[in-house]
Write an enzyme that holds these catalytic residues in place. Structure first.
Site, short mmCIF file in Angstrom:
data_model
loop_
_atom_site.label_atom_id
_atom_site.label_comp_id
_atom_site.label_asym_id
_atom_site.label_seq_id
_atom_site.Cartn_x
_atom_site.Cartn_y
_atom_site.Cartn_z
N CYS A 152 79.59 67.30 14.67
CA CYS A 152 78.31 67.89 14.29
C CYS A 152 77.84 67.53 12.87
O CYS A 152 77.43 66.39 12.64
CB CYS A 152 78.39 69.40 14.50
SG CYS A 152 76.77 70.17 14.66
N HIS A 161 81.45 71.18 19.59
CA HIS A 161 82.48 72.00 18.95
C HIS A 161 83.36 72.50 20.10
O HIS A 161 83.29 72.01 21.20
CB HIS A 161 81.84 73.20 18.26
CG HIS A 161 80.91 72.86 17.15
ND1 HIS A 161 81.33 72.58 15.89
CD2 HIS A 161 79.56 72.76 17.11
CE1 HIS A 161 80.28 72.34 15.11
NE2 HIS A 161 79.19 72.43 15.82
N1 GLN Z 1 73.66 71.88 9.75
C1 GLN Z 1 73.61 70.97 10.82
C2 GLN Z 1 72.58 71.34 11.87
O1 GLN Z 1 72.18 72.48 11.95
C3 GLN Z 1 74.98 70.84 11.45
C4 GLN Z 1 75.45 72.11 12.08
C5 GLN Z 1 76.85 72.05 12.61
O2 GLN Z 1 77.71 71.35 12.09
N2 GLN Z 1 77.09 72.86 13.61
O3 GLN Z 1 72.18 70.49 12.62
#
Ligand code: GLN
Length: 249
Positions: free
Chosen positions: A94, A195
């Site tokens: 992510c 995730h």
């Molecule tokens: N901040 C980033 C987004 O919202 C990544 C979020 C994350 O790693 N879950 O896209």
């Protein structure tokens, strides 16, 4: 045999327990008598020797953390790029995945510079409520088999210009809202919005990474012994059945 793992910014980039992925690698390797050393690097630590690792891991983070990490990780662009070219495996989740592209435009329109190792870029909507959130299933070619990979996505960032996806979306969003594809995969890099932690839900993928790292290091064909994955398989099947039944797709 042993595996040498580097976990980047574990104190800042660990949304939804992403670092658990490394625990899974360690657990599955140890069960086969393979030793695992895990080092971590975060801001103000000594420069890591990227070439010395078999696997480098970077998890997800909020926009705030990504902004801080971006400034630090960019110092190592050359070393990171070179280690990728030498075949070190990178698993990026992510926010960590986003940092390997050209840039990430966050929900307040700030441009967070990426390592620019890959050509993709990511932009978030300024409406913080517009996020891709929920379970996701993709079909991915792992080794020579197509497998279904299960995870959970939560990102505001929409990633464009990825030409080598990690998988085809069977359920959920992917790189942008309702995208056909998810993530990025090359021979030794997986960048993904999944995730989960990803590797506890998908033992086949954990073993693929372990095998890749050992084969590269020891320059021979490695056959990993089978582990008892009865519960992992039941749990995964239960979720896949639930998500992929016709009424849900
Ligand atoms: N901040 C980033 C987004 O919202 C990544 C979020 C994350 O790693 N879950 O896209």
């Amino acid at each position: 045999m042993n595996l040498n793992i580097l976990c980047l910014y574990p104190n800042m980039m660990d949304l939804y327990g992403d670092n658990g992925n490394i625990e899974i690698i360690k657990y599955r390797a140890n069960k086969r008598g393979i030793d695992v050393n895990i080092d971590s690097y975060t801001i103000n630590d000594e420069e890591p020797d990227f070439y010395n690792y078999d696997l480098v891991f970077l998890g997800g983070g909020s926009d705030k953390e990504q902004k801080v990490v971006s400034k630090d990780i960019i110092k190592y662009k050359k070393q990171i790029e070179r280690s990728i070219n030498l075949g070190v495996f990178y698993l990026l989740i992510c926010g960590g995945f986003q940092l390997f592209g050209k840039y990430y435009k966050d929900s307040e329109d700030n441009i967070i510079e990426g390592l620019n190792i890959f050509d993709f870029y990511t932009e978030s909507s300024t409406d913080k409520k517009e996020r891709c959130i929920g379970n996701i299933v993709i079909s991915s070619k792992i080794g020579n088999k197509n497998i279904e990979i299960l995870g959970f996505e939560n990102h505001g960032g929409q990633t464009f210009n990825t030409d080598k996806p990690f998988g085809k979306v069977l359920y959920g969003n992917g790189n942008t809202f309702k995208n056909e594809y998810e993530g990025l995969m090359t021979e030794n890099v997986i960048g993904t919005y999944l995730h989960g932690p990803l590797l506890s839900k998908n033992p086949e993928l954990s073993d693929y990474i372990i095998k890749y790292c050992l084969e590269r290091k020891y320059k021979k064909n490695i056959n990993l012994s089978k582990l008892d994955d009865e519960f992992e398989i039941i749990a995964k099947k239960e979720m896949l059945d639930k998500l992929l039944t016709k009424s849900n797709v």
